[in-house]
Design a protein around this motif. Structure first.
Motif, PDB file in Angstrom:
ATOM      1  N   CYS A 189      38.100  46.612  29.716  1.00 43.86           N
ATOM      2  CA  CYS A 189      36.727  46.563  30.226  1.00 43.86           C
ATOM      3  C   CYS A 189      36.765  46.843  31.721  1.00 43.86           C
ATOM      4  O   CYS A 189      37.466  46.151  32.469  1.00 43.86           O
ATOM      5  CB  CYS A 189      36.096  45.189  29.973  1.00 43.86           C
ATOM      6  N   GLU A 190      36.039  47.883  32.140  1.00 38.34           N
ATOM      7  CA  GLU A 190      35.922  48.193  33.558  1.00 38.34           C
ATOM      8  C   GLU A 190      35.017  47.135  34.184  1.00 38.34           C
ATOM      9  O   GLU A 190      33.899  46.911  33.711  1.00 38.34           O
ATOM     10  CB  GLU A 190      35.304  49.580  33.720  1.00 38.34           C
ATOM     11  N   ILE A 191      35.492  46.492  35.227  1.00 41.02           N
ATOM     12  CA  ILE A 191      34.717  45.458  35.911  1.00 41.02           C
ATOM     13  C   ILE A 191      33.899  46.141  37.011  1.00 41.02           C
ATOM     14  O   ILE A 191      34.467  46.753  37.919  1.00 41.02           O
ATOM     15  CB  ILE A 191      35.635  44.377  36.548  1.00 41.02           C
ATOM     16  N   PRO A 192      32.553  46.066  36.940  1.00 42.72           N
ATOM     17  CA  PRO A 192      31.723  46.698  37.973  1.00 42.72           C
ATOM     18  C   PRO A 192      31.966  46.056  39.343  1.00 42.72           C
ATOM     19  O   PRO A 192      32.178  44.846  39.447  1.00 42.72           O
ATOM     20  CB  PRO A 192      30.293  46.435  37.504  1.00 42.72           C
ATOM     21  N   GLY A 207      31.086  41.358  39.446  1.00 37.89           N
ATOM     22  CA  GLY A 207      31.595  41.663  38.116  1.00 37.89           C
ATOM     23  C   GLY A 207      32.365  40.457  37.622  1.00 37.89           C
ATOM     24  O   GLY A 207      32.842  39.636  38.426  1.00 37.89           O
ATOM     25  N   ASN A 208      32.498  40.324  36.318  1.00 33.74           N
ATOM     26  CA  ASN A 208      33.186  39.165  35.747  1.00 33.74           C
ATOM     27  C   ASN A 208      34.701  39.369  35.822  1.00 33.74           C
ATOM     28  O   ASN A 208      35.330  39.869  34.901  1.00 33.74           O
ATOM     29  CB  ASN A 208      32.743  38.953  34.295  1.00 33.74           C
ATOM     30  N   ASP A 209      35.285  38.954  36.948  1.00 31.43           N
ATOM     31  CA  ASP A 209      36.721  39.109  37.155  1.00 31.43           C
ATOM     32  C   ASP A 209      37.553  38.331  36.139  1.00 31.43           C
ATOM     33  O   ASP A 209      38.720  38.649  35.916  1.00 31.43           O
ATOM     34  CB  ASP A 209      37.111  38.678  38.571  1.00 31.43           C
ATOM     35  N   ALA A 210      36.962  37.324  35.508  1.00 29.12           N
ATOM     36  CA  ALA A 210      37.682  36.549  34.493  1.00 29.12           C
ATOM     37  C   ALA A 210      38.123  37.444  33.328  1.00 29.12           C
ATOM     38  O   ALA A 210      39.119  37.168  32.667  1.00 29.12           O
ATOM     39  CB  ALA A 210      36.826  35.400  33.985  1.00 29.12           C
TER      40      ALA A 210
END
Length: 154
Positions: A66-69, A104-107
């Motif tokens: 998943c690419e994190i925006p 972005g959801n770094d998790a």
């Protein structure tokens, strides 16, 4: 007198039906709207949390990337905000509403399983500072989305 066999729904089917109804009711109560391309947005004030629906996750299969925006990215409603890769395909994730990415959801970078296990809660993709709040009213209600998914399978 002839015995008639009545086929009852399996426990799994009943559980899925109850879960779907609960999910629809919970989303409706929490200010969530959805898109025909299977993204959701939960609006709180002028901020929106965006992610993939469970239906999308189920259709894609296990998501492996998943690419994190990045914060600061400006997006318009319907514009790609991210890309996800699953065992089946690569798909764009579209922003349901216009705004600027706050975070972005770094998790997801540490535990991609979040988007596979809970795409509609902990597996969110981005939080956006919304610039056109009226776009919310153009999105599907949970009931409309459920009907869209049902029609999609026929």
């Amino acid at each position: 007198m002839k015995n008639t066999l009545i086929k009852l729904p399996s426990a799994k089917m009943l559980c899925a039906a109850v879960a779907a109804r609960f999910s629809i009711a919970a989303r409706a109560a929490s200010g969530v709207r959805l898109t025909k391309s299977h993204e959701w947005v939960k609006v709180e004030g002028n901020k929106g949390t965006v992610g993939l629906t469970q239906h999308a996750r189920d259709s894609l299969g296990d998501i492996v990337f998943c690419e994190i925006p990045q914060a600061g990215k400006t997006v318009k409603a319907g514009e790609a905000i991210s890309v996800v890769e699953s065992v089946k395909s690569v798909s764009d994730v579209y922003s349901p509403m216009s705004g600027e990415v706050i975070v972005g959801n770094d998790a997801l970078g540490k535990d991609l399983g979040l988007i596979n296990r809970t795409p509609e809660t902990d597996g969110w993709i981005a939080k956006i500072k919304l610039t056109k709040l009226d776009e919310f009213d153009t999105l599907l209600t949970p009931e409309q989305y459920a009907k869209h998914c049902e029609e999609d399978h026929h």
